[in-house]
Design a protein around this motif. Structure first.
Motif, PDB file in Angstrom:
ATOM      1  N   THR A   2       0.843  -1.189   0.000  1.00  0.00           N
ATOM      2  CA  THR A   2       0.000   0.000   0.000  1.00  0.00           C
ATOM      3  C   THR A   2       0.882   1.244   0.000  1.00  0.00           C
ATOM      4  O   THR A   2       1.872   1.302   0.700  1.00  0.00           O
ATOM      5  N   ILE A   3       0.502   2.187  -0.798  1.00  0.00           N
ATOM      6  CA  ILE A   3       1.147   3.495  -0.784  1.00  0.00           C
ATOM      7  C   ILE A   3       0.086   4.483  -0.314  1.00  0.00           C
ATOM      8  O   ILE A   3      -0.959   4.606  -0.947  1.00  0.00           O
ATOM      9  N   THR A   4       0.346   5.120   0.794  1.00  0.00           N
ATOM     10  CA  THR A   4      -0.628   6.085   1.295  1.00  0.00           C
ATOM     11  C   THR A   4      -0.056   7.481   1.105  1.00  0.00           C
ATOM     12  O   THR A   4       1.119   7.715   1.377  1.00  0.00           O
ATOM     13  N   ARG A  19      11.294   9.589 -10.033  1.00  0.00           N
ATOM     14  CA  ARG A  19      12.415   8.792  -9.563  1.00  0.00           C
ATOM     15  C   ARG A  19      12.052   7.364  -9.158  1.00  0.00           C
ATOM     16  O   ARG A  19      12.933   6.581  -8.826  1.00  0.00           O
ATOM     17  N   CYS A  20      10.809   7.025  -9.182  1.00  0.00           N
ATOM     18  CA  CYS A  20      10.433   5.642  -8.860  1.00  0.00           C
ATOM     19  C   CYS A  20      11.106   4.707  -9.859  1.00  0.00           C
ATOM     20  O   CYS A  20      10.933   4.851 -11.056  1.00  0.00           O
ATOM     21  N   PRO A  21      11.902   3.761  -9.365  1.00  0.00           N
ATOM     22  CA  PRO A  21      12.652   2.900 -10.292  1.00  0.00           C
ATOM     23  C   PRO A  21      11.768   1.986 -11.125  1.00  0.00           C
ATOM     24  O   PRO A  21      12.214   1.444 -12.127  1.00  0.00           O
ATOM     25  N   THR A  22      10.530   1.793 -10.714  1.00  0.00           N
ATOM     26  CA  THR A  22       9.661   0.907 -11.492  1.00  0.00           C
ATOM     27  C   THR A  22       8.511   1.679 -12.152  1.00  0.00           C
ATOM     28  O   THR A  22       7.563   1.070 -12.647  1.00  0.00           O
ATOM     29  N   SER A  23       8.614   2.993 -12.153  1.00  0.00           N
ATOM     30  CA  SER A  23       7.570   3.852 -12.744  1.00  0.00           C
ATOM     31  C   SER A  23       6.167   3.465 -12.280  1.00  0.00           C
ATOM     32  O   SER A  23       5.248   3.320 -13.088  1.00  0.00           O
ATOM     33  N   SER A  24       6.029   3.274 -11.002  1.00  0.00           N
ATOM     34  CA  SER A  24       4.753   2.791 -10.473  1.00  0.00           C
ATOM     35  C   SER A  24       3.803   3.897 -10.041  1.00  0.00           C
ATOM     36  O   SER A  24       2.673   3.630  -9.659  1.00  0.00           O
ATOM     37  N   LEU A  25       4.274   5.141 -10.057  1.00  0.00           N
ATOM     38  CA  LEU A  25       3.422   6.227  -9.576  1.00  0.00           C
ATOM     39  C   LEU A  25       2.959   7.117 -10.726  1.00  0.00           C
ATOM     40  O   LEU A  25       3.622   7.221 -11.754  1.00  0.00           O
ATOM     41  N   GLU A  26       1.829   7.739 -10.512  1.00  0.00           N
ATOM     42  CA  GLU A  26       1.319   8.699 -11.499  1.00  0.00           C
ATOM     43  C   GLU A  26       0.578   9.810 -10.755  1.00  0.00           C
ATOM     44  O   GLU A  26       0.295   9.686  -9.569  1.00  0.00           O
ATOM     45  N   GLU A  46       4.553  -2.252 -10.722  1.00  0.00           N
ATOM     46  CA  GLU A  46       5.539  -3.242 -10.303  1.00  0.00           C
ATOM     47  C   GLU A  46       6.272  -2.759  -9.065  1.00  0.00           C
ATOM     48  O   GLU A  46       7.463  -3.036  -8.875  1.00  0.00           O
ATOM     49  N   CYS A  47       5.577  -2.004  -8.278  1.00  0.00           N
ATOM     50  CA  CYS A  47       6.174  -1.485  -7.049  1.00  0.00           C
ATOM     51  C   CYS A  47       6.826  -2.625  -6.274  1.00  0.00           C
ATOM     52  O   CYS A  47       6.227  -3.680  -6.087  1.00  0.00           O
ATOM     53  N   ASN A  48       8.067  -2.390  -5.851  1.00  0.00           N
ATOM     54  CA  ASN A  48       8.804  -3.468  -5.185  1.00  0.00           C
ATOM     55  C   ASN A  48       9.179  -3.114  -3.743  1.00  0.00           C
ATOM     56  O   ASN A  48      10.143  -3.644  -3.213  1.00  0.00           O
ATOM     57  N   PHE A  49       8.452  -2.173  -3.177  1.00  0.00           N
ATOM     58  CA  PHE A  49       8.656  -1.845  -1.762  1.00  0.00           C
ATOM     59  C   PHE A  49      10.045  -1.267  -1.500  1.00  0.00           C
ATOM     60  O   PHE A  49      10.589  -1.374  -0.412  1.00  0.00           O
ATOM     61  N   CYS A  50      10.623  -0.627  -2.501  1.00  0.00           N
ATOM     62  CA  CYS A  50      11.975  -0.098  -2.291  1.00  0.00           C
ATOM     63  C   CYS A  50      11.944   1.105  -1.353  1.00  0.00           C
ATOM     64  O   CYS A  50      12.939   1.455  -0.750  1.00  0.00           O
ATOM     65  N   ARG A  51      10.836   1.769  -1.277  1.00  0.00           N
ATOM     66  CA  ARG A  51      10.607   2.897  -0.379  1.00  0.00           C
ATOM     67  C   ARG A  51      11.372   4.166  -0.758  1.00  0.00           C
ATOM     68  O   ARG A  51      11.513   5.085   0.045  1.00  0.00           O
ATOM     69  N   LEU A  52      11.893   4.194  -1.975  1.00  0.00           N
ATOM     70  CA  LEU A  52      12.599   5.406  -2.381  1.00  0.00           C
ATOM     71  C   LEU A  52      11.650   6.612  -2.387  1.00  0.00           C
ATOM     72  O   LEU A  52      12.017   7.697  -1.936  1.00  0.00           O
ATOM     73  N   CYS A  53      10.436   6.412  -2.865  1.00  0.00           N
ATOM     74  CA  CYS A  53       9.485   7.536  -2.936  1.00  0.00           C
ATOM     75  C   CYS A  53       9.263   8.134  -1.549  1.00  0.00           C
ATOM     76  O   CYS A  53       9.208   9.347  -1.377  1.00  0.00           O
ATOM     77  N   GLU A  54       9.152   7.235  -0.565  1.00  0.00           N
ATOM     78  CA  GLU A  54       8.911   7.668   0.807  1.00  0.00           C
ATOM     79  C   GLU A  54      10.083   8.516   1.327  1.00  0.00           C
ATOM     80  O   GLU A  54       9.895   9.551   1.960  1.00  0.00           O
TER      81      GLU A  54
HETATM   82  S1  SF4 Z   1       8.188   1.952  -3.133  1.00  0.00           S
HETATM   83 FE1  SF4 Z   1       9.715   2.121  -4.758  1.00  0.00          FE
HETATM   84  S2  SF4 Z   1       8.829   1.001  -6.458  1.00  0.00           S
HETATM   85 FE2  SF4 Z   1       7.163   1.394  -5.022  1.00  0.00          FE
HETATM   86  S3  SF4 Z   1       6.235   3.298  -5.742  1.00  0.00           S
HETATM   87 FE3  SF4 Z   1       7.774   3.856  -4.212  1.00  0.00          FE
HETATM   88  S4  SF4 Z   1       9.620   4.275  -5.398  1.00  0.00           S
HETATM   89 FE4  SF4 Z   1       8.229   3.137  -6.712  1.00  0.00          FE
END
Ligand code: SF4
Ligand SMILES: Cc1ncc(C[n+]2csc(CCOP(=O)(O)OP(=O)(O)O)c2C)c(N)n1
Ligand code: SF4
Ligand code: SF4
Ligand SMILES: [Mg+2]
Lengths: 85, 295
Positions: A2-4, A19-26, A46-54
């Motif tokens: 989940t992305i909140t 910057r999302c490495p999997t282009s999962s956000l819009e 294909e969000c992989n829980f990398c948490r970079l966005c956070e």
């Molecule tokens: S957690 Fe990583 S892969 Fe998922 S939306 Fe955030 S930046 Fe993208």
């Protein structure tokens, strides 16, 4: 996964989206209080829980939470220079 | 990095969320420094009651206002002097300073030089955005040559400060510089800085789209953030290129900002040395007056 988004804290920099490495956000379709479109997770992603966005969000607007039992993908790749763009 | 907890938990513990959203402009890097500091403190397991913050004046100096710990928002350039006072009064505190390039190396330059030279025990998180952001974009002593500022409308002709190299030369115990968009390295350096006795400087290169990026035509927010990717090089890679690279490769890397850990020295901080001195003198005194001294 989940992305909140705390929508009214988002200023619309789009760093998370870019910057999302999997282009999962819009961008979402609804304006927030600041008059910008906060991000949302794409329906197909294909969000992989990398948490970079956070971590990259300068405004504390994103929380990535893992649901129980979900497999956790680690984020090693994101170290220096590894940011997929 | 070890297990990471939920960001909601981090916000609940460390953020004064009633103060949010921050006053920072859209795309300003300063907000990230707050988040990274939270992660560093969380990973070290430090109690916020044992943390004292200090800052001067500037956008960057607003940071303590968002953190759930006691802090002093002081006068322009004087954060390090106040921080020294906090540490002197209570050496058990973790003293963390948030400051800007203008605050710390412009008006506060001499405080900075001497705090680093004396290896005063504190962690200084310096947000370098090459400009006086808060007051609308006057030239900072860190601005690269050619930078446009309100007070340098035709481009900066002055040699800029290299803050991390200056601190290294002054013998600060820990010195690191990172662009703000690599989360893990700054978090690790803030952790190491807090753990290091003596003066720790973490220089974070933070984009200021409003007062620097726009005036210097560095593009939209994402482009501006990417500028820091294109114009920085790891110290190790720089050294490799200087040793084995072609002349062109060498010329190219010379233009870039070095990033990484500049210095990591194990030596007593000022207050440890001071404490030792006091103990020694007291023991001598005891001996002289027939007290319980050891000698
Ligand atoms: S957690 Fe990583 S892969 Fe998922 S939306 Fe955030 S930046 Fe993208
Ligand atoms: C004694 C004094 N001189 C000048 C000012 C005006 N002033 C406020 S903030 C600032 C510059 C801050 O720059 P920096 O530390 O780089 O912070 P930034 O806003 O870029 O994060 C100046 C000159 C002041 N507040 N006090
Ligand atoms: S990084 Fe944060 S502030 Fe920027 S668009 Fe994404 S959610 Fe909004
Ligand atoms: S003026 Fe610059 S440093 Fe200040 S909040 Fe805006 S972007 Fe950040
Ligand atoms: Mg500045």
């Amino acid at each position: 996964m989940t992305i909140t988004i705390i929508e009214d804290w988002c200023k619309g920099c789009e760093l998370c989206i870019n910057r999302c490495p999997t282009s999962s956000l819009e961008k979402s379709k609804d304006l927030n209080k600041k008059g910008v479109y906060p991000p949302r997770l794409k329906e197909e992603n294909e969000c992989n829980f990398c948490r970079l966005c956070e971590l990259i969000c300068p405004d504390f607007a994103i929380t990535v939470t893992q649901e129980a039992g979900e497999e956790r993908v680690q984020k090693q790749k994101l170290i220096l220079g590894g940011v997929a763009r | 990095m070890s297990e990471m907890i939920d960001a909601n938990e981090i916000r609940r513990k460390y953020l004064r969320d009633g103060m949010l959203p921050t006053i920072f402009c859209n795309g300003c890097g300063h907000g990230n420094a707050i988040d990274y500091t939270f992660w560093a403190i969380e990973e070290l397991g430090i109690n916020m009651d044992d943390v004292a913050l200090a800052s001067g004046i500037g956008c960057s100096s607003r940071i303590p206002g968002y953190i759930n710990a006691d802090g002093l928002h002081t006068t322009h350039g004087r954060a390090l002097a106040f921080a020294t006072g906090i540490k002197a009064a209570n050496p058990d505190m973790h003293v963390i300073v948030f400051t800007g390039d203008g605050d710390c190396t412009g008006i506060g330059g001499n405080h900075f030089i001497h705090a680093a030279r004396r290896n005063i025990d504190m962690t200084v998180i310096l947000l370098n955005n090459f400009i006086y952001g808060m007051t609308g974009g006057q030239l900072a002593p860190t601005a690269p040559k050619g930078s446009i500022a309100t007070t340098a409308p035709y481009g900066n002709i002055e040699q800029p400060f290299n803050i991390s190299e200056l601190a290294t030369a002054l013998g600060a115990a820990y010195v690191a510089r990172w662009p703000i968009f690599y989360p893990y390295q700054p978090i690790k350096s803030i952790k190491e800085g807090i753990q290091t006795p003596g003066f720790a400087l973490i220089e974070l290169m933070s984009p200021c789209p409003t007062a620097y990026g726009r005036r210097n035509k560095l593009g939209e927010i994402d482009q501006l953030w990417a500028w820091y990717e294109q114009n920085t090089i790891l110290i190790e890679d720089y050294e490799k290129t200087m040793r084995y690279g072609t002349e062109e490769e060498k010329a190219a890397v010379k233009e870039k900002f070095l990033i990484g850990i500049f210095q990591k020295a194990e030596k007593p901080g000022f207050f440890e040395a001071y404490d030792r001195m006091v103990k020694k003198l007291m023991a001598n005194d005891d001996a002289k007056w027939g007290g319980g001294g050891a000698e």
